[in-house]
Design a protein around this motif. Structure first.
Motif, PDB file in Angstrom:
ATOM      1  N   TRP A   1       1.296  59.124   9.263  1.00  0.00           N
ATOM      2  CA  TRP A   1       0.514  60.300   8.911  1.00  0.00           C
ATOM      3  C   TRP A   1      -0.604  59.940   7.940  1.00  0.00           C
ATOM      4  O   TRP A   1      -0.448  59.037   7.124  1.00  0.00           O
ATOM      5  CB  TRP A   1       1.414  61.341   8.252  1.00  0.00           C
ATOM      6  N   THR A   2      -1.670  60.715   7.986  1.00  0.00           N
ATOM      7  CA  THR A   2      -2.728  60.641   6.991  1.00  0.00           C
ATOM      8  C   THR A   2      -2.767  61.973   6.264  1.00  0.00           C
ATOM      9  O   THR A   2      -2.812  63.035   6.900  1.00  0.00           O
ATOM     10  CB  THR A   2      -4.104  60.366   7.649  1.00  0.00           C
ATOM     11  N   LEU A   3      -2.735  61.923   4.937  1.00  0.00           N
ATOM     12  CA  LEU A   3      -2.830  63.140   4.128  1.00  0.00           C
ATOM     13  C   LEU A   3      -4.309  63.502   4.014  1.00  0.00           C
ATOM     14  O   LEU A   3      -5.077  62.818   3.333  1.00  0.00           O
ATOM     15  CB  LEU A   3      -2.214  62.921   2.739  1.00  0.00           C
ATOM     16  N   ASN A   4      -4.720  64.539   4.731  1.00  0.00           N
ATOM     17  CA  ASN A   4      -6.131  64.927   4.803  1.00  0.00           C
ATOM     18  C   ASN A   4      -6.593  65.836   3.684  1.00  0.00           C
ATOM     19  O   ASN A   4      -7.747  65.801   3.293  1.00  0.00           O
ATOM     20  CB  ASN A   4      -6.417  65.632   6.135  1.00  0.00           C
TER      21      ASN A   4
ATOM     22  N   CYS B   1      -6.459  61.867  -5.614  1.00  0.00           N
ATOM     23  CA  CYS B   1      -6.227  60.467  -5.248  1.00  0.00           C
ATOM     24  C   CYS B   1      -5.286  60.335  -4.056  1.00  0.00           C
ATOM     25  O   CYS B   1      -5.238  59.284  -3.414  1.00  0.00           O
ATOM     26  CB  CYS B   1      -5.675  59.690  -6.439  1.00  0.00           C
ATOM     27  N   LEU B   2      -4.533  61.392  -3.746  1.00  0.00           N
ATOM     28  CA  LEU B   2      -3.632  61.355  -2.588  1.00  0.00           C
ATOM     29  C   LEU B   2      -4.385  61.588  -1.279  1.00  0.00           C
ATOM     30  O   LEU B   2      -3.920  61.167  -0.213  1.00  0.00           O
ATOM     31  CB  LEU B   2      -2.539  62.406  -2.724  1.00  0.00           C
ATOM     32  N   GLN B   3      -5.517  62.268  -1.357  1.00  0.00           N
ATOM     33  CA  GLN B   3      -6.256  62.550  -0.127  1.00  0.00           C
ATOM     34  C   GLN B   3      -6.682  61.241   0.531  1.00  0.00           C
ATOM     35  O   GLN B   3      -7.183  60.347  -0.122  1.00  0.00           O
ATOM     36  CB  GLN B   3      -7.446  63.454  -0.415  1.00  0.00           C
ATOM     37  N   GLY B   4      -6.399  61.144   1.827  1.00  0.00           N
ATOM     38  CA  GLY B   4      -6.696  59.931   2.573  1.00  0.00           C
ATOM     39  C   GLY B   4      -5.569  58.913   2.544  1.00  0.00           C
ATOM     40  O   GLY B   4      -5.661  57.861   3.178  1.00  0.00           O
ATOM     41  N   SER B   5      -4.486  59.220   1.830  1.00  0.00           N
ATOM     42  CA  SER B   5      -3.359  58.282   1.792  1.00  0.00           C
ATOM     43  C   SER B   5      -2.660  58.256   3.147  1.00  0.00           C
ATOM     44  O   SER B   5      -2.693  59.220   3.907  1.00  0.00           O
ATOM     45  CB  SER B   5      -2.379  58.648   0.672  1.00  0.00           C
ATOM     46  N   ASN B   6      -2.050  57.122   3.441  1.00  0.00           N
ATOM     47  CA  ASN B   6      -1.325  56.946   4.703  1.00  0.00           C
ATOM     48  C   ASN B   6       0.170  56.904   4.416  1.00  0.00           C
ATOM     49  O   ASN B   6       0.611  56.178   3.521  1.00  0.00           O
ATOM     50  CB  ASN B   6      -1.767  55.650   5.392  1.00  0.00           C
ATOM     51  N   TRP B   7       0.923  57.681   5.183  1.00  0.00           N
ATOM     52  CA  TRP B   7       2.366  57.798   5.003  1.00  0.00           C
ATOM     53  C   TRP B   7       3.069  57.310   6.260  1.00  0.00           C
ATOM     54  O   TRP B   7       2.723  57.727   7.372  1.00  0.00           O
ATOM     55  CB  TRP B   7       2.750  59.255   4.729  1.00  0.00           C
TER      56      TRP B   7
ATOM     57  N   ASN C   1       3.337  67.303  17.017  1.00  0.00           N
ATOM     58  CA  ASN C   1       2.683  66.093  17.524  1.00  0.00           C
ATOM     59  C   ASN C   1       1.363  65.780  16.845  1.00  0.00           C
ATOM     60  O   ASN C   1       0.880  64.653  16.931  1.00  0.00           O
ATOM     61  CB  ASN C   1       2.464  66.198  19.031  1.00  0.00           C
ATOM     62  N   ALA C   2       0.743  66.755  16.205  1.00  0.00           N
ATOM     63  CA  ALA C   2      -0.591  66.552  15.635  1.00  0.00           C
ATOM     64  C   ALA C   2      -0.666  66.701  14.122  1.00  0.00           C
ATOM     65  O   ALA C   2      -1.471  66.038  13.474  1.00  0.00           O
ATOM     66  CB  ALA C   2      -1.581  67.535  16.277  1.00  0.00           C
ATOM     67  N   SER C   3       0.145  67.568  13.541  1.00  0.00           N
ATOM     68  CA  SER C   3      -0.016  67.861  12.112  1.00  0.00           C
ATOM     69  C   SER C   3       1.324  68.125  11.434  1.00  0.00           C
ATOM     70  O   SER C   3       2.328  68.400  12.082  1.00  0.00           O
ATOM     71  CB  SER C   3      -0.935  69.069  11.923  1.00  0.00           C
ATOM     72  N   MET C   4       1.277  68.038  10.114  1.00  0.00           N
ATOM     73  CA  MET C   4       2.453  68.301   9.296  1.00  0.00           C
ATOM     74  C   MET C   4       1.958  68.950   7.998  1.00  0.00           C
ATOM     75  O   MET C   4       0.907  68.582   7.479  1.00  0.00           O
ATOM     76  CB  MET C   4       3.199  67.003   8.990  1.00  0.00           C
ATOM     77  N   THR C   5       2.728  69.907   7.486  1.00  0.00           N
ATOM     78  CA  THR C   5       2.368  70.591   6.252  1.00  0.00           C
ATOM     79  C   THR C   5       3.562  70.630   5.315  1.00  0.00           C
ATOM     80  O   THR C   5       4.660  71.020   5.716  1.00  0.00           O
ATOM     81  CB  THR C   5       1.896  72.035   6.526  1.00  0.00           C
ATOM     82  N   TRP C   6       3.322  70.204   4.069  1.00  0.00           N
ATOM     83  CA  TRP C   6       4.312  70.305   3.004  1.00  0.00           C
ATOM     84  C   TRP C   6       3.827  71.364   2.027  1.00  0.00           C
ATOM     85  O   TRP C   6       2.627  71.550   1.822  1.00  0.00           O
ATOM     86  CB  TRP C   6       4.437  69.008   2.229  1.00  0.00           C
ATOM     87  N   ARG C   7       4.768  72.029   1.370  1.00  0.00           N
ATOM     88  CA  ARG C   7       4.445  73.032   0.355  1.00  0.00           C
ATOM     89  C   ARG C   7       5.350  72.793  -0.843  1.00  0.00           C
ATOM     90  O   ARG C   7       6.579  72.841  -0.721  1.00  0.00           O
ATOM     91  CB  ARG C   7       4.659  74.420   0.944  1.00  0.00           C
TER      92      ARG C   7
ATOM     93  N   SER D   1      -1.605  68.794   3.591  1.00  0.00           N
ATOM     94  CA  SER D   1      -1.879  68.886   5.042  1.00  0.00           C
ATOM     95  C   SER D   1      -2.125  67.495   5.612  1.00  0.00           C
ATOM     96  O   SER D   1      -3.051  66.794   5.175  1.00  0.00           O
ATOM     97  CB  SER D   1      -3.105  69.764   5.296  1.00  0.00           C
ATOM     98  N   PHE D   2      -1.314  67.118   6.581  1.00  0.00           N
ATOM     99  CA  PHE D   2      -1.357  65.789   7.197  1.00  0.00           C
ATOM    100  C   PHE D   2      -1.812  65.883   8.653  1.00  0.00           C
ATOM    101  O   PHE D   2      -1.578  66.902   9.313  1.00  0.00           O
ATOM    102  CB  PHE D   2       0.051  65.169   7.216  1.00  0.00           C
ATOM    103  N   SER D   3      -2.352  64.799   9.159  1.00  0.00           N
ATOM    104  CA  SER D   3      -2.581  64.648  10.598  1.00  0.00           C
ATOM    105  C   SER D   3      -1.878  63.367  11.047  1.00  0.00           C
ATOM    106  O   SER D   3      -1.786  62.406  10.293  1.00  0.00           O
ATOM    107  CB  SER D   3      -4.061  64.612  10.929  1.00  0.00           C
ATOM    108  N   ARG D   4      -1.380  63.423  12.272  1.00  0.00           N
ATOM    109  CA  ARG D   4      -0.679  62.246  12.814  1.00  0.00           C
ATOM    110  C   ARG D   4      -1.692  61.172  13.159  1.00  0.00           C
ATOM    111  O   ARG D   4      -2.752  61.435  13.678  1.00  0.00           O
ATOM    112  CB  ARG D   4       0.131  62.646  14.054  1.00  0.00           C
TER     113      ARG D   4
END
Length: 168
Positions: free
Chosen positions: A44-47, A71-77, A143-149, A164-167
């Motif tokens: 995932w990429t944290l967008n 600093c988390l934006q653009g991180s890869n998980w 398949n495309a996105s993931m959201t944490w709260r 908000s992440f994208s795969r």
């Protein structure tokens, strides 16, 4: 004769109602922790990191391991099915750390809410010996996105940080 015909029709109608009630309940079942883990597994990429319930003037200084949210934006998980993953920080802003952090992650059902939790692994320390970690609501994963709260307290009220992440 009408009484017999009515009884004859009532049995199949009752059975149809019973089956349709069961079918609608089946389709409306809540997601399970294991089902959501399967959906969250992957790269995932944290967008975007955004806020819900916070005034625009409010600032969250740090989140996971004292990392500024920007600093988390653009991180890869990387969240593999074996639970041993990582996240890589690569933002170049002032005060942003870079590098890869190994984690162990899982999901759990906490009072009907699916949570994702992770602990940061330190060299030479077993995951079972690490007591600190993070837990956030896993709102969605497909398949495309993931959201944490993640809930945070602000002036005595609960607000949320939305990840908000994208795969990949």
């Amino acid at each position: 004769m009408i009484k017999q015909l009515t009884r004859f029709l009532m049995v199949p109608m009752a059975a149809m109602l019973l089956f349709s009630a069961c079918a609608s309940q089946q389709g409306a079942s809540a997601p399970t922790a294991s089902g959501m883990k399967k959906s969250a597994t992957g790269k995932w990429t944290l967008n975007n990191v955004s806020y819900e319930g916070l005034p625009s003037t409010a600032k969250i200084k740090t989140v996971f391991s004292n990392i500024p949210p920007d600093c988390l934006q653009g991180s890869n998980w990387v969240l593999p099915s074996n639970a041993y993953g990582s996240y890589t920080l690569n933002a170049t802003g002032a005060g942003c750390p870079t590098g890869t952090q190994k984690i162990v992650w899982s999901t759990l059902n906490q009072g009907g809410q699916i949570m994702i939790q992770f602990k940061e692994l330190m060299d030479g320390v077993k995951a079972k010996n690490i007591t600190d970690g993070y837990r956030v609501e896993l709102q969605s994963a497909d398949n495309a996105s993931m959201t944490w709260r993640a809930p945070v307290s602000y002036e005595g009220k609960t607000a949320y940080i939305i990840y908000s992440f994208s795969r990949q």
